[in-house]
Scaffold this motif. Sequence first.
Motif, PDB file in Angstrom:
ATOM      1  N   ILE A  74      83.400 163.108 -62.105  1.00 47.72           N
ATOM      2  CA  ILE A  74      84.040 162.641 -63.333  1.00 47.72           C
ATOM      3  C   ILE A  74      82.946 162.130 -64.260  1.00 47.72           C
ATOM      4  O   ILE A  74      82.052 161.415 -63.820  1.00 47.72           O
ATOM      5  CB  ILE A  74      85.037 161.509 -63.023  1.00 47.72           C
ATOM      6  N   PRO A  75      82.982 162.483 -65.538  1.00 50.76           N
ATOM      7  CA  PRO A  75      81.962 161.977 -66.469  1.00 50.76           C
ATOM      8  C   PRO A  75      81.853 160.454 -66.373  1.00 50.76           C
ATOM      9  O   PRO A  75      82.869 159.754 -66.306  1.00 50.76           O
ATOM     10  CB  PRO A  75      82.486 162.419 -67.839  1.00 50.76           C
ATOM     11  N   PRO A  76      80.632 159.921 -66.351  1.00 52.22           N
ATOM     12  CA  PRO A  76      80.438 158.472 -66.196  1.00 52.22           C
ATOM     13  C   PRO A  76      81.203 157.639 -67.211  1.00 52.22           C
ATOM     14  O   PRO A  76      81.718 156.572 -66.883  1.00 52.22           O
ATOM     15  CB  PRO A  76      78.921 158.298 -66.368  1.00 52.22           C
ATOM     16  N   ASN A  77      81.289 158.118 -68.464  1.00 45.67           N
ATOM     17  CA  ASN A  77      81.993 157.326 -69.478  1.00 45.67           C
ATOM     18  C   ASN A  77      83.489 157.245 -69.186  1.00 45.67           C
ATOM     19  O   ASN A  77      84.139 156.230 -69.465  1.00 45.67           O
ATOM     20  CB  ASN A  77      81.750 157.906 -70.875  1.00 45.67           C
ATOM     21  N   VAL A  78      84.053 158.321 -68.585  1.00 48.94           N
ATOM     22  CA  VAL A  78      85.472 158.300 -68.218  1.00 48.94           C
ATOM     23  C   VAL A  78      85.700 157.336 -67.055  1.00 48.94           C
ATOM     24  O   VAL A  78      86.634 156.530 -67.068  1.00 48.94           O
ATOM     25  CB  VAL A  78      85.954 159.714 -67.845  1.00 48.94           C
ATOM     26  N   LEU A  79      84.831 157.412 -66.045  1.00 50.51           N
ATOM     27  CA  LEU A  79      84.940 156.484 -64.917  1.00 50.51           C
ATOM     28  C   LEU A  79      84.841 155.039 -65.381  1.00 50.51           C
ATOM     29  O   LEU A  79      85.571 154.157 -64.912  1.00 50.51           O
ATOM     30  CB  LEU A  79      83.829 156.774 -63.898  1.00 50.51           C
TER      31      LEU A  79
ATOM     32  N   SER B 170      87.064 154.971 -56.361  1.00 52.28           N
ATOM     33  CA  SER B 170      86.792 153.925 -55.380  1.00 52.28           C
ATOM     34  C   SER B 170      85.300 153.596 -55.329  1.00 52.28           C
ATOM     35  O   SER B 170      84.903 152.432 -55.281  1.00 52.28           O
ATOM     36  CB  SER B 170      87.285 154.358 -53.999  1.00 52.28           C
ATOM     37  N   ARG B 171      84.454 154.643 -55.345  1.00 51.70           N
ATOM     38  CA  ARG B 171      83.004 154.406 -55.303  1.00 51.70           C
ATOM     39  C   ARG B 171      82.529 153.682 -56.555  1.00 51.70           C
ATOM     40  O   ARG B 171      81.610 152.868 -56.503  1.00 51.70           O
ATOM     41  CB  ARG B 171      82.264 155.729 -55.155  1.00 51.70           C
ATOM     42  N   ALA B 172      83.134 154.016 -57.687  1.00 44.63           N
ATOM     43  CA  ALA B 172      82.735 153.372 -58.945  1.00 44.63           C
ATOM     44  C   ALA B 172      83.085 151.886 -58.939  1.00 44.63           C
ATOM     45  O   ALA B 172      82.332 151.057 -59.445  1.00 44.63           O
ATOM     46  CB  ALA B 172      83.401 154.063 -60.129  1.00 44.63           C
ATOM     47  N   LEU B 173      84.228 151.552 -58.327  1.00 47.27           N
ATOM     48  CA  LEU B 173      84.675 150.154 -58.306  1.00 47.27           C
ATOM     49  C   LEU B 173      84.061 149.365 -57.163  1.00 47.27           C
ATOM     50  O   LEU B 173      83.870 148.159 -57.265  1.00 47.27           O
ATOM     51  CB  LEU B 173      86.203 150.098 -58.197  1.00 47.27           C
ATOM     52  N   HIS B 174      83.767 150.056 -56.072  1.00 48.91           N
ATOM     53  CA  HIS B 174      83.224 149.386 -54.889  1.00 48.91           C
ATOM     54  C   HIS B 174      81.966 150.101 -54.419  1.00 48.91           C
ATOM     55  O   HIS B 174      81.996 150.813 -53.401  1.00 48.91           O
ATOM     56  CB  HIS B 174      84.252 149.359 -53.758  1.00 48.91           C
ATOM     57  N   PRO B 175      80.864 149.951 -55.130  1.00 47.47           N
ATOM     58  CA  PRO B 175      79.618 150.614 -54.693  1.00 47.47           C
ATOM     59  C   PRO B 175      79.267 150.167 -53.289  1.00 47.47           C
ATOM     60  O   PRO B 175      79.290 148.978 -52.973  1.00 47.47           O
ATOM     61  CB  PRO B 175      78.589 150.119 -55.723  1.00 47.47           C
TER      62      PRO B 175
ATOM     63  N   LYS C 135      85.620 153.783 -68.292  1.00 52.30           N
ATOM     64  CA  LYS C 135      86.824 153.365 -69.016  1.00 52.30           C
ATOM     65  C   LYS C 135      87.968 153.057 -68.051  1.00 52.30           C
ATOM     66  O   LYS C 135      88.675 152.056 -68.211  1.00 52.30           O
ATOM     67  CB  LYS C 135      87.240 154.452 -70.003  1.00 52.30           C
ATOM     68  N   ILE C 136      88.136 153.931 -67.039  1.00 53.69           N
ATOM     69  CA  ILE C 136      89.192 153.683 -66.051  1.00 53.69           C
ATOM     70  C   ILE C 136      88.919 152.393 -65.292  1.00 53.69           C
ATOM     71  O   ILE C 136      89.812 151.573 -65.068  1.00 53.69           O
ATOM     72  CB  ILE C 136      89.296 154.861 -65.065  1.00 53.69           C
TER      73      ILE C 136
ATOM     74  N   PRO D  88      91.975 171.249 -65.365  1.00 51.35           N
ATOM     75  CA  PRO D  88      93.381 170.824 -65.412  1.00 51.35           C
ATOM     76  C   PRO D  88      93.724 169.904 -64.255  1.00 51.35           C
ATOM     77  O   PRO D  88      94.496 168.969 -64.408  1.00 51.35           O
ATOM     78  CB  PRO D  88      94.159 172.152 -65.319  1.00 51.35           C
ATOM     79  N   LEU D  89      93.148 170.182 -63.068  1.00 44.94           N
ATOM     80  CA  LEU D  89      93.416 169.327 -61.917  1.00 44.94           C
ATOM     81  C   LEU D  89      92.915 167.927 -62.168  1.00 44.94           C
ATOM     82  O   LEU D  89      93.565 166.939 -61.849  1.00 44.94           O
ATOM     83  CB  LEU D  89      92.758 169.923 -60.667  1.00 44.94           C
ATOM     84  N   LEU D  90      91.744 167.837 -62.770  1.00 40.19           N
ATOM     85  CA  LEU D  90      91.167 166.529 -63.074  1.00 40.19           C
ATOM     86  C   LEU D  90      92.035 165.794 -64.074  1.00 40.19           C
ATOM     87  O   LEU D  90      92.349 164.624 -63.912  1.00 40.19           O
ATOM     88  CB  LEU D  90      89.752 166.706 -63.627  1.00 40.19           C
ATOM     89  N   ARG D  91      92.466 166.498 -65.123  1.00 36.14           N
ATOM     90  CA  ARG D  91      93.273 165.842 -66.147  1.00 36.14           C
ATOM     91  C   ARG D  91      94.605 165.383 -65.575  1.00 36.14           C
ATOM     92  O   ARG D  91      95.086 164.288 -65.862  1.00 36.14           O
ATOM     93  CB  ARG D  91      93.491 166.809 -67.317  1.00 36.14           C
ATOM     94  N   ASN D  92      95.238 166.227 -64.739  1.00 37.78           N
ATOM     95  CA  ASN D  92      96.518 165.847 -64.158  1.00 37.78           C
ATOM     96  C   ASN D  92      96.375 164.654 -63.226  1.00 37.78           C
ATOM     97  O   ASN D  92      97.227 163.778 -63.178  1.00 37.78           O
ATOM     98  CB  ASN D  92      97.114 167.028 -63.380  1.00 37.78           C
ATOM     99  N   SER D  93      95.285 164.634 -62.474  1.00 35.37           N
ATOM    100  CA  SER D  93      95.091 163.551 -61.508  1.00 35.37           C
ATOM    101  C   SER D  93      94.812 162.232 -62.201  1.00 35.37           C
ATOM    102  O   SER D  93      95.097 161.170 -61.655  1.00 35.37           O
ATOM    103  CB  SER D  93      93.931 163.906 -60.572  1.00 35.37           C
ATOM    104  N   LEU D  94      94.248 162.299 -63.391  1.00 39.40           N
ATOM    105  CA  LEU D  94      93.925 161.064 -64.101  1.00 39.40           C
ATOM    106  C   LEU D  94      95.071 160.577 -64.976  1.00 39.40           C
ATOM    107  O   LEU D  94      94.957 159.538 -65.608  1.00 39.40           O
ATOM    108  CB  LEU D  94      92.681 161.287 -64.981  1.00 39.40           C
ATOM    109  N   SER D  95      96.169 161.330 -65.013  1.00 38.41           N
ATOM    110  CA  SER D  95      97.256 160.959 -65.913  1.00 38.41           C
ATOM    111  C   SER D  95      98.215 159.990 -65.246  1.00 38.41           C
ATOM    112  O   SER D  95      99.420 160.108 -65.381  1.00 38.41           O
ATOM    113  CB  SER D  95      98.003 162.220 -66.358  1.00 38.41           C
ATOM    114  N   PHE D  96      97.681 159.030 -64.487  1.00 37.91           N
ATOM    115  CA  PHE D  96      98.546 158.029 -63.888  1.00 37.91           C
ATOM    116  C   PHE D  96      98.772 156.899 -64.889  1.00 37.91           C
ATOM    117  O   PHE D  96      98.070 156.754 -65.876  1.00 37.91           O
ATOM    118  CB  PHE D  96      97.940 157.479 -62.582  1.00 37.91           C
ATOM    119  N   THR D  97      99.777 156.096 -64.627  1.00 40.01           N
ATOM    120  CA  THR D  97     100.076 154.974 -65.516  1.00 40.01           C
ATOM    121  C   THR D  97      99.993 153.685 -64.733  1.00 40.01           C
ATOM    122  O   THR D  97     100.012 153.665 -63.502  1.00 40.01           O
ATOM    123  CB  THR D  97     101.493 155.111 -66.100  1.00 40.01           C
TER     124      THR D  97
END
Length: 219
Positions: free
Chosen positions: A113-118, A151-156, A120-121, A73-82
Motif C-alpha cells: 500500500i502506498p506509504p501516504n495511504v497507510l 497491522s505492521r504500520a501500526l505495530h512495528p 492516512k489510515i 480493485p481488490l486493494l480499493r475494495n479492501s480499504l473501503s471499510f467504515t
Amino acid sequence: MKITPKLLSIPPYLSTSWSSISSIQLRSKNERSLLVITLNDGAQVEIPSMSQSDIDEIFQAHANFHDTATDLPLLRNSLSFTLPLKNSEEGAILDPLNATMQHNPEQADLPPIPPNVLEKIGTIIKSFGLENTPFLDLAVPNCNCIYCQLSRALHPQEEVIEEADLKFRDWEVKQIEEKLYHVVNPIDKNEYYDVFLGDPIGCTCGSKTCEHICAVLNH
C-alpha cells in the motif's frame, strides 16, 4: 540479479523494493551506457555493464509494478471499510473495524500500500485511540494482505537478530579436503583463494598472514 514483482536486486549495487524506486533511466557516461536508478529519497544508483536483455527486463518489471499499483480493485475494495459509531448511555462508542477487516491469505501477494495511504489510515485509527485494541493483532509473517500491512504500520515489530547474524562474514569458507579450504568473496564469486592449514600454512594469494587464512581459522 533478481527481479520479482516486489523486489529488484542487483548485487553489489542495489537491493530494494519497487515501491522505493522513483524512476529508471539509461544514460551515457564516457561512451558507456549506465543504468541509473533514482530512489524516492532522491539518491541515484549507477549500474554499469548491463546487457540489453537485462536492461529491458528491468524496465518491463518497473512498468508492470506501476501498472499493478495503479489498478488495484481488490486493494480499493479492501480499504473501503467504515468506522461506524454507536450511541449508548456512555456516549458515542466506536466499533473497532468492519468484520471484513481481517487477515486474508488470498491477498498475501498484494503490492505494498502506498506509504501516504497507510499513514492516512493509521492517523484515522489512532485518532480514535484504536491502535492498541486487539482487532489488529500482529501481522502474519510473509503476508502482504491489507490487514497485515496495516497491522505492521501500526505495530512495528522489532526484528529478532540471531547471534550468528551479528558476525559479519567477509568470506565464504568451504572445506574441500583435510586441512584444505576454499575461500570465496560472497559479493564477487570470481574472487577466491585456497588456504592450506598444514605445514606450512599457506594461501594461494601468496601471503602467510592474509585475511583469507584468518577467515578459515575463525570459521
